[in-house]
Motif scaffolding. Sequence first.
Motif, short mmCIF file in Angstrom:
data_model
loop_
_atom_site.label_atom_id
_atom_site.label_comp_id
_atom_site.label_asym_id
_atom_site.label_seq_id
_atom_site.Cartn_x
_atom_site.Cartn_y
_atom_site.Cartn_z
N GLY A 126 -6.14 -6.31 2.29
CA GLY A 126 -6.83 -5.17 2.85
C GLY A 126 -6.07 -3.87 2.65
O GLY A 126 -4.88 -3.86 2.29
N VAL A 127 -6.74 -2.77 2.90
CA VAL A 127 -6.16 -1.45 2.66
C VAL A 127 -4.92 -1.18 3.51
O VAL A 127 -3.96 -0.57 3.03
CB VAL A 127 -7.24 -0.36 2.89
N LEU A 128 -4.90 -1.64 4.76
CA LEU A 128 -3.72 -1.43 5.61
C LEU A 128 -2.49 -2.07 4.98
O LEU A 128 -1.40 -1.48 4.95
CB LEU A 128 -3.95 -1.99 7.01
N MET A 129 -2.65 -3.28 4.48
CA MET A 129 -1.55 -3.97 3.82
C MET A 129 -1.18 -3.29 2.51
O MET A 129 0.00 -3.22 2.14
CB MET A 129 -1.93 -5.43 3.58
N ALA A 130 -2.17 -2.76 1.80
CA ALA A 130 -1.91 -2.05 0.54
C ALA A 130 -1.10 -0.77 0.79
O ALA A 130 -0.14 -0.47 0.07
CB ALA A 130 -3.22 -1.73 -0.16
N TRP A 131 -1.49 0.00 1.81
CA TRP A 131 -0.70 1.19 2.15
C TRP A 131 0.73 0.80 2.52
O TRP A 131 1.68 1.51 2.18
CB TRP A 131 -1.36 1.93 3.31
N SER A 132 0.87 -0.32 3.21
CA SER A 132 2.20 -0.81 3.58
C SER A 132 3.04 -1.08 2.34
O SER A 132 4.25 -0.78 2.30
CB SER A 132 2.07 -2.09 4.42
#
Length: 456
Positions: free
Chosen positions: A213-219
């Motif tokens: 997901g995007v949250l993990m990608a930003w991380s």
Amino acid sequence: MKRILSLILASALAFSLCGCGESAVSNESEETDATEEVIEVEEEEPVVYTYDMSTLPDVSELEASDALTDPFTFLDGTYVDNADDWARRVAEIKAMYQYYMYGIWRDGSDEELTYSLDGSTLTIYVTRISTGATTNFTATVNMPDSSTKAPDGGYPVIVGMHQGISEDTATANGYAVITLDYYAYAIASDDTNHTGAFYDLYPYGDDWQEQTGVLMAWSWGCSKILDALEAGLGDELNISCENTAVTGVSRWGKAAIVCGVFETRFKLVMPSCSGAGGVALFRYTSEGKTYDFSTKGASSSYTYGQTEPLSSLQSTSERGWFCDRFLEFKSAEYLPFDQHLLLSTIASEDRYLFIIGSCIYEDWVNAPAMWYSYVAAEYVYDYLGLSDHIAINIHQQGHAVIAEDVEYMTDYFDYYVCGIEPELDLDDLKISVFALDVNADSSMDNFNRKWMDGLS
């Protein structure tokens, strides 16, 4: 009977200063006979547990519960009984969050990274080794004034998911700040399109093992800044590769706590105003409840409106933050965790959690639920002998990392990591306006009773 031997971690996880200043030498060591043979004992590397996510039950097999999830009970019903058990429980919790909610974390083992620095613009180039796919993105570097002397090992650094995190306050306090540009959209688009630097390397697929997901990608983007520091940027700018913090606000506050859980090189994790899917408990609502914020200089009768529900996280505008399986949950009561478990995985001898929230105009992000998530996680930190490794600052207002937060955070970090006496009262970081008698929720007085039955 369930037992925890205080996890025997008050001593096993011994606190140590982390090289922010000159090392202390005891009188006893100075008096040691120079001819005495010194025997060096090689420390064993800690065991890192993995977890086979394919063995986790389907969403349809999970049982509903309105009680806060017991951090000390494995999915199979057995109990954490010692430090080794706790390490395995952390692996299970992280596996559940990847499988049911955020998607797969990419640890960089399949990557090669280089960087270039042009003034304050940092460009990071990453190649995925197994496929040959390449990508790049930029970040902005803010350094303390040249008159501010760096401590031994270099300036501590705050990595931001975006700009506007009170950078001037941080640099004035001797911290470097590196922020992802354009609200990290170059890392991952804030939608269900799954485009951007991360997805150039790891395309989003139909199989759960190909879903991040995007949250993990930003991380992942913040993680790459640490890679660049270790690849030479740290030496180039005299920035510490070890004394590092990560932060972000709102949806990027959600990403900041996710990043801190899975990128364990960050020494301090500082999510701000993160709400549901971040720090806030799913199983606690403040809707319709009235609070007295007069001690914070605000209203003495503030009634909370709607808070962010599970259905909002699953909506078209937010579902991209998570993996597809997260959409299968029809009620938060079926989640096999609540967010205090996410906070608990950060607890270790050399890491710290600093939560930021706001009293007023923050109904949607449910600040009381963030407070009670902190309270629940604090029980775990206490049992690990790490009570000082978790802190919270609920400021009056501001959907942001404000100057007050950074002043407290730098004092907190300087004291616990670097051994520098604080100017502010750090006891303030163990309480909040929600703990006042007038605001306390009696339904949360014994929420952990079942956890504690039989503990010794």
